[in-house]
Design a protein around this motif. Structure first.
Motif, PDB file in Angstrom:
ATOM      1  N   ASP A  55       0.789  -1.227   0.000  1.00 26.45           N
ATOM      2  CA  ASP A  55       0.000   0.000   0.000  1.00 26.45           C
ATOM      3  C   ASP A  55       0.821   1.277   0.000  1.00 26.45           C
ATOM      4  N   ASP A  56       2.140   1.176  -0.243  1.00 21.78           N
ATOM      5  CA  ASP A  56       2.964   2.377  -0.247  1.00 21.78           C
ATOM      6  C   ASP A  56       3.086   3.004  -1.634  1.00 21.78           C
ATOM      7  N   ASP A  57       2.663   2.257  -2.669  1.00 24.33           N
ATOM      8  CA  ASP A  57       2.777   2.727  -4.046  1.00 24.33           C
ATOM      9  C   ASP A  57       2.023   1.728  -4.934  1.00 24.33           C
ATOM     10  N   LEU A  58       2.026   1.984  -6.236  1.00 22.46           N
ATOM     11  CA  LEU A  58       1.456   1.032  -7.187  1.00 22.46           C
ATOM     12  C   LEU A  58       2.536   0.062  -7.612  1.00 22.46           C
ATOM     13  N   HIS A  59       2.305  -1.224  -7.376  1.00 19.36           N
ATOM     14  CA  HIS A  59       3.318  -2.249  -7.658  1.00 19.36           C
ATOM     15  C   HIS A  59       2.768  -3.237  -8.680  1.00 19.36           C
ATOM     16  N   LEU A  60       3.346  -3.243  -9.875  1.00 15.95           N
ATOM     17  CA  LEU A  60       2.965  -4.213 -10.907  1.00 15.95           C
ATOM     18  C   LEU A  60       3.717  -5.506 -10.636  1.00 15.95           C
ATOM     19  N   ARG A  61       2.974  -6.544 -10.247  1.00 18.51           N
ATOM     20  CA  ARG A  61       3.610  -7.795  -9.835  1.00 18.51           C
ATOM     21  C   ARG A  61       3.027  -9.020 -10.547  1.00 18.51           C
ATOM     22  N   PHE A  62       1.877  -8.876 -11.201  1.00 21.38           N
ATOM     23  CA  PHE A  62       1.197 -10.024 -11.782  1.00 21.38           C
ATOM     24  C   PHE A  62       1.051  -9.853 -13.287  1.00 21.38           C
ATOM     25  N   PRO A  63       0.831 -10.951 -14.025  1.00 23.58           N
ATOM     26  CA  PRO A  63       0.807 -10.875 -15.486  1.00 23.58           C
ATOM     27  C   PRO A  63      -0.261  -9.913 -16.006  1.00 23.58           C
ATOM     28  N   TYR A  64       0.122  -9.113 -16.976  1.00 19.35           N
ATOM     29  CA  TYR A  64      -0.827  -8.257 -17.690  1.00 19.35           C
ATOM     30  C   TYR A  64      -1.481  -9.041 -18.811  1.00 19.35           C
ATOM     31  N   PHE A  65      -0.708  -9.848 -19.511  1.00 17.09           N
ATOM     32  CA  PHE A  65      -1.207 -10.604 -20.648  1.00 17.09           C
ATOM     33  C   PHE A  65      -1.782 -11.946 -20.187  1.00 17.09           C
ATOM     34  N   GLU A  66      -2.660 -12.513 -21.009  1.00 20.23           N
ATOM     35  CA  GLU A  66      -3.312 -13.772 -20.660  1.00 20.23           C
ATOM     36  C   GLU A  66      -2.268 -14.857 -20.432  1.00 20.23           C
ATOM     37  N   PRO A  67      -2.234 -15.444 -19.247  1.00 19.25           N
ATOM     38  CA  PRO A  67      -1.240 -16.477 -18.945  1.00 19.25           C
ATOM     39  C   PRO A  67      -1.735 -17.868 -19.347  1.00 19.25           C
ATOM     40  N   ASP A  68      -0.799 -18.777 -19.555  1.00 16.18           N
ATOM     41  CA  ASP A  68      -1.177 -20.166 -19.808  1.00 16.18           C
ATOM     42  C   ASP A  68      -1.783 -20.804 -18.563  1.00 16.18           C
ATOM     43  N   GLU A  69      -1.216 -20.472 -17.409  1.00 18.47           N
ATOM     44  CA  GLU A  69      -1.702 -21.005 -16.138  1.00 18.47           C
ATOM     45  C   GLU A  69      -2.229 -19.866 -15.283  1.00 18.47           C
ATOM     46  N   PRO A  70      -3.317 -20.108 -14.546  1.00 16.57           N
ATOM     47  CA  PRO A  70      -3.915 -19.025 -13.751  1.00 16.57           C
ATOM     48  C   PRO A  70      -3.122 -18.734 -12.485  1.00 16.57           C
ATOM     49  N   LEU A  71      -3.382 -17.562 -11.920  1.00 14.43           N
ATOM     50  CA  LEU A  71      -2.909 -17.259 -10.577  1.00 14.43           C
ATOM     51  C   LEU A  71      -3.835 -17.953  -9.581  1.00 14.43           C
ATOM     52  N   GLU A  72      -3.250 -18.553  -8.572  1.00 15.77           N
ATOM     53  CA  GLU A  72      -4.038 -19.220  -7.533  1.00 15.77           C
ATOM     54  C   GLU A  72      -4.077 -18.354  -6.287  1.00 15.77           C
ATOM     55  N   TRP A  73      -5.284 -18.192  -5.730  1.00 14.25           N
ATOM     56  CA  TRP A  73      -5.461 -17.378  -4.534  1.00 14.25           C
ATOM     57  C   TRP A  73      -6.164 -18.197  -3.454  1.00 14.25           C
ATOM     58  N   ASP A  74      -5.906 -17.832  -2.210  1.00 18.56           N
ATOM     59  CA  ASP A  74      -6.605 -18.444  -1.075  1.00 18.56           C
ATOM     60  C   ASP A  74      -6.998 -17.308  -0.141  1.00 18.56           C
ATOM     61  N   ASP A  75      -8.277 -16.955  -0.147  1.00 18.29           N
ATOM     62  CA  ASP A  75      -8.739 -15.755   0.554  1.00 18.29           C
ATOM     63  C   ASP A  75     -10.174 -15.984   1.031  1.00 18.29           C
ATOM     64  N   ASP A  76     -10.416 -15.719   2.309  1.00 14.67           N
ATOM     65  CA  ASP A  76     -11.753 -15.931   2.845  1.00 14.67           C
ATOM     66  C   ASP A  76     -12.593 -14.658   2.866  1.00 14.67           C
ATOM     67  N   SER A  77     -12.101 -13.595   2.224  1.00 20.71           N
ATOM     68  CA  SER A  77     -12.846 -12.335   2.186  1.00 20.71           C
ATOM     69  C   SER A  77     -13.437 -12.111   0.800  1.00 20.71           C
ATOM     70  N   THR A  78     -14.354 -11.158   0.718  1.00 23.06           N
ATOM     71  CA  THR A  78     -14.926 -10.750  -0.552  1.00 23.06           C
ATOM     72  C   THR A  78     -14.947  -9.227  -0.582  1.00 23.06           C
ATOM     73  N   TYR A  79     -15.485  -8.642  -1.622  1.00 23.13           N
ATOM     74  CA  TYR A  79     -15.318  -7.204  -1.858  1.00 23.13           C
ATOM     75  C   TYR A  79     -16.445  -6.356  -1.283  1.00 23.13           C
ATOM     76  N   VAL A  80     -17.408  -6.975  -0.585  1.00 21.57           N
ATOM     77  CA  VAL A  80     -18.450  -6.237   0.125  1.00 21.57           C
ATOM     78  C   VAL A  80     -18.541  -6.779   1.549  1.00 21.57           C
ATOM     79  N   ALA A  81     -19.178  -6.022   2.424  1.00 14.46           N
ATOM     80  CA  ALA A  81     -19.304  -6.436   3.820  1.00 14.46           C
ATOM     81  C   ALA A  81     -20.234  -7.642   3.940  1.00 14.46           C
ATOM     82  N   THR A  82     -19.804  -8.649   4.717  1.00 14.94           N
ATOM     83  CA  THR A  82     -20.606  -9.852   4.934  1.00 14.94           C
ATOM     84  C   THR A  82     -20.542 -10.231   6.410  1.00 14.94           C
TER      85      THR A  82
END
Length: 277
Positions: free
Chosen positions: A172-199
């Motif tokens: 959160d200190d700046d904008l950091h480009l760290r993940f593929p911009y172009f369509e990758p052959d393999e997806p990024l895998e995430w493990d997260d128990d949150s969503t983008y609205v309050a629940t």
């Protein structure tokens, strides 16, 4: 690919259950029930660009629990919402049963949309925010869009910008480009128990797989399948706090960068037509 799809579907089944909560949580569906004129923030944002949709036969792909779908219906469109999550479709049907909006919903993977919807019969194909990153192939998506549209029909999509999907939101200190911009052959895998609205509870189906698609790849896929681009507007806002600690409320459900406002596009609206009548 089946593993990726089933994990994502389990996650969206879980999200649908919490997003459809009442009492101010989730998507705030109470307001659609109490106010027959209420529109989703996403549809409202593009209302002028959408123009008059009265009577247009519309397919809303990846419709989730149907708040954007019923909003299009309230603007006069004849809408069918499609989603691969059975719980999303159940919640969407429950919602319009309560609001009285005339909307149909069908359960299907996007790539199989023509198995459940009539090819070449839609005046408008609509896709809302946060949809394309769940699809492994943007070319196959463009095939679906082109197949559904009648000659002269229009695609309308508002989506998070691929440059935003490339950023690491945990830094959160700046904008950091760290993940593929172009369509990758393999997806990024995430493990997260949150969503983008309050629940009221965390998610239990927490593993997801995502694919980015560059803006040029999206445009090229549509051109390759016979569509003509008629509009492309990049926006400095996005309808959720995508980069916590670096954004401010811009009003009407939108967020913009604070210190770095305007440095990068955060979302875009794209329109295309299928040549013909």
């Amino acid at each position: 690919m089946g593993l990726h799809r089933e994990a994502n579907r389990a996650n969206w089944d879980d999200r649908a259950a919490v997003h459809a909560q009442e009492g101010g949580l989730g998507y705030g569906i109470d307001r659609y029930v109490s106010d027959p004129g209420a529109l989703s923030d996403v549809v409202s944002f593009d209302r002028e660009r959408l123009g008059d949709v009265t009577g247009l036969r519309t397919a809303h792909l990846q419709c989730h629990i149907g708040t954007d779908t019923l909003s299009l219906a309230r603007l006069g469109a004849r809408v069918t919402g499609l989603d691969f999550s059975s719980v999303s479709i159940e919640k969407a049907r429950d919602l319009v049963a309560r609001t009285g909006d005339e909307v149909d919903f069908v359960e299907s993977d996007v790539y199989a949309a023509t198995d459940v919807l009539d090819s070449g019969s839609f005046d408008l194909v609509y896709t809302g925010i946060g949809a394309l990153c769940w699809l492994p192939s943007i070319d196959r998506w463009a095939v679906t869009v082109a197949a559904l549209l009648r000659p002269g029909g229009r695609l309308f999509i508002r989506e998070a910008h691929p440059i935003l999907w490339s950023m690491n939101e945990t830094l959160d200190d700046d904008l950091h480009l760290r993940f593929p911009y172009f369509e990758p052959d393999e997806p990024l895998e995430w493990d997260d128990d949150s969503t983008y609205v309050a629940t009221e509870r965390p998610l239990t189906a927490t593993t997801t797989y995502e694919w980015n698609h560059g803006l040029g790849e999206i445009v090229t896929a549509l051109l390759d399948h016979g569509l003509q681009i008629t509009g492309l507007v990049e926006h400095r806002t996005v309808p959720w706090e995508a980069l916590p600690g670096q954004m401010v409320d811009a009003g009407d459900g939108e967020y913009r960068l604070a210190r770095l406002d305007g440095v990068a596009p955060l979302s875009y609206t794209l329109q295309a037509v299928k040549p013909g009548e």
